[in-house]
Design an enzyme around this catalytic site. Structure first.
Site, PDB file in Angstrom:
ATOM      1  N   LYS A 154       0.829  -1.205   0.000  1.00  0.00           N
ATOM      2  CA  LYS A 154       0.000   0.000   0.000  1.00  0.00           C
ATOM      3  C   LYS A 154       0.865   1.257   0.000  1.00  0.00           C
ATOM      4  CE  LYS A 154      -3.772   2.140   2.656  1.00  0.00           C
ATOM      5  NZ  LYS A 154      -4.649   1.978   3.841  1.00  0.00           N
ATOM      6  N   SER A 211      -9.308   2.356   2.786  1.00  0.00           N
ATOM      7  CA  SER A 211      -8.361   3.117   2.001  1.00  0.00           C
ATOM      8  C   SER A 211      -7.367   2.230   1.252  1.00  0.00           C
ATOM      9  CB  SER A 211      -7.598   4.089   2.902  1.00  0.00           C
ATOM     10  OG  SER A 211      -6.867   3.388   3.898  1.00  0.00           O
ATOM     11  N   SER A 257     -10.143  -0.133   6.681  1.00  0.00           N
ATOM     12  CA  SER A 257      -9.411   0.012   5.421  1.00  0.00           C
ATOM     13  C   SER A 257      -8.756  -1.250   4.895  1.00  0.00           C
ATOM     14  CB  SER A 257      -8.355   1.115   5.558  1.00  0.00           C
ATOM     15  OG  SER A 257      -8.976   2.366   5.698  1.00  0.00           O
TER      16      SER A 257
END
Length: 546
Positions: free
Chosen positions: A143, A216, A240
């Site tokens: 990420k 996210s 997330s």
């Protein structure tokens, strides 16, 4: 280092869109020319794009076979000498390049560097006849706000983008265990949306591109669903990991906070500890979640980070115990959409028919109050830091950023008000703990979201995941195997909203819009019962699929 120096070629007075366009062009230039999809596919893709990599002719038969493997199988085959690290990262890297063109899932692409790393691992294996660690040769996607040496990273805003000069604790540990890195994935502005739209574009859900991939960690979920990765790492401060995993029909676990490493991640509210985030895997199988946690926790991250807790993963044997499962159909605030209710009814029916578990109805405890508390805890400065960073970078505020920092939930606090808010948080946690014990359950099965993946720019209710962040209860998301079906998933009678949030959620539902969206569920248990969550999820999923 100035903002202009961080993002080469972007003038400080340029418009936000001009800056974003340069970033997208820089990333596109890193994708191999031989992996560019035909314009006919890009200009008119189908709604479900999950099979395009298999039909576009850009991958070999062997590469397609490799990218069908889960992370556990990749590690097993490499350790057995049946697959090389170079073959693995090449296959997943090529498929990642294809996935990005269709979903905007990436932030950085560095397959050449991944191949060099894999070559070193292959040379070690050939010379020593053994692997260097449990993740030897495993390609892992990362990420965007994890620091990874030599790659583009971002703490959620243009102004805090950087080329990282060192690894954060998580990527350092994974590297020492043998993982191979090849891509960084997209995330939303502020890293605080349950959708993922940034300067690199809007991440699309591969199963239905009219829907969000979640956030996210939406770049990760889209990439794993497109099989451009078999394991990625996400972060979870409000859902997330679990929300995007659920939306894209993959597996993900939010471990208890401070058990997995977070030190060195790129962020903008350091020292804000009203809610601790967690780091964990997003992957293709349930066993991959266990592989990841056993490997990372086995590396004793608390020896590096004094804030990490030295709690080992203990997965209980449930064959000698009758598991007591609570089913939470809704949270008392927002009723899930029909596809999720169908999955909940199915799992309840299957579990009740099984002799392995005992099923009870789980009654939620004042989730509306808990959600209000965590919303206030996220931005104790009233969102001032977010506004400052946007202004400093000349970055337009995304509507969901504006929503997440807006009153009445978000307000500026002085020190005494922060103490009071933390006290209210702790009181709620104690009350909820007492309530959990009164329900006499080992785990709870509940929705991970108030429906399947939502239409873009509409996700404004997080409580099905965020409530467990407030309590710091670990939770794992798994696909049920069901998908939204417009012919079945309809309201049998006009729904009566339980709240304003429920009224909004009802207004979003049109069965045709959600066609083919994966339907997932979530298994939750008390703090530090991460191993129980994994074991229970295995039992529940097996019974569901029987």
């Amino acid at each position: 280092m100035s903002f202009k120096e961080k993002i080469k070629g972007i003038g400080g007075n340029a418009s936000y869109e001009a800056k974003a366009r340069v970033l997208r062009e820089q990333l596109e230039a890193k994708l191999p020319a031989g992996l560019k999809l035909p314009s006919a596919i890009l200009e008119d893709p189908p709604l479900d794009i999950t099979r395009i990599a298999e039909t576009c002719g850009l991958l070999t038969v062997q590469e397609l076979a490799i990218t069908e493997l889960d992370a556990t199988a990749v590690c097993q085959k490499i350790a057995a000498g049946e697959l090389t690290a170079v073959e693995a990262v090449t296959a997943f890297g090529k498929r990642a390049a294809i996935a990005h063109q269709l979903t905007a899932c990436l932030m950085d692409f560095f397959l050449d560097e991944g191949i060099k790393q894999a070559q070193q691992l292959d040379e070690y294996f050939h010379k020593e006849g053994k692997v260097i660690g449990p993740l030897h040769g495993l390609p892992i996607s990362v990420k965007g706000h994890y620091a990874l040496k030599g790659t583009v990273g971002c703490g959620g805003f243009l102004v805090n983008m950087e080329t990282s000069t060192e690894d954060c604790d998580m990527t350092s540990i994974l590297r020492s265990l043998g993982a191979v890195f090849y891509v960084k994935t997209n995330q939303p502005q502020s890293v605080m949306h349950l959708e993922s739209k940034s300067s690199y574009g809007r991440v699309l859900n591969p199963h239905n591109t009219n829907l969000t991939a979640g956030g996210s960690s939406g770049g990760e979920s889209a990439l794993v669903a497109m099989k451009g990765s078999c394991m990625g790492i996400g972060t979870d401060g409000g859902g997330s990991i679990r929300c995007p995993s659920a939306h894209c029909g993959i597996y993900g676990i939010r471990p208890s906070s401070r058990t997995t490493p977070t030190h060195g991640n790129l962020w903008y509210q350091h020292g804000q500890d009203g809610v601790f985030p967690s780091t964990g895997p997003m992957c293709r199988s349930a066993r991959d979640m266990r592989l990841f946690l056993e490997a990372v926790l086995g590396a004793n991250p608390s020896l590096r980070d004094p804030d990490a807790l030295p709690i080992p993963l203990k997965v209980p044997d449930l064959t000698q115990k009758k598991l007591r499962v609570g089913i939470m159909m809704h949270d008392g605030v927002v009723m899930p959409h029909p596809p999720t209710m169908r999955a909940l009814n199915l799992v309840k029916e299957k579990l009740e028919a099984s002799s392995e578990v005992e099923v009870v109805d789980y009654i939620p405890y004042d989730h509306d109050r808990g959600y209000s508390l965590i919303r206030e805890l996220y931005y104790e400065d009233g969102g001032a830091t977010v506004r400052h960073l946007l202004e400093e970078g000349g970055e337009d505020m995304h509507p969901l950023t504006e929503w997440v920092i807006s009153p009445p939930h978000v307000k500026n606090h002085d020190a005494a008000q922060i103490w009071k808010l933390r006290d209210q948080r702790d009181d709620y946690r104690r009350e909820y703990s007492d309530h959990w014990w009164s329900q006499n359950v080992d785990v709870v099965v509940c929705p991970p979201f108030q429906g399947t993946a939502s239409p873009h720019d509409t996700t404004k209710y997080w409580s099905y995941t965020a409530i467990w962040n407030l309590l710091d209860y670990p939770g794992a998301v798994f696909p049920t195997g069901l998908v939204a079906d417009p012919t079945v998933d309809i309201y049998q009678e006009s729904p009566r909203p339980m709240s304003a949030a429920d009224e909004y959620n009802i207004s979003l539902y049109d069965a045709a819009i959600f066609k083919r969206a994966p339907v997932s569920l979530q298994t939750v248990s008390r703090r530090f019962n991460d191993g129980l969550v994994l074991a229970a999820q295995d039992v529940i999923e097996r019974i569901l699929q029987s």
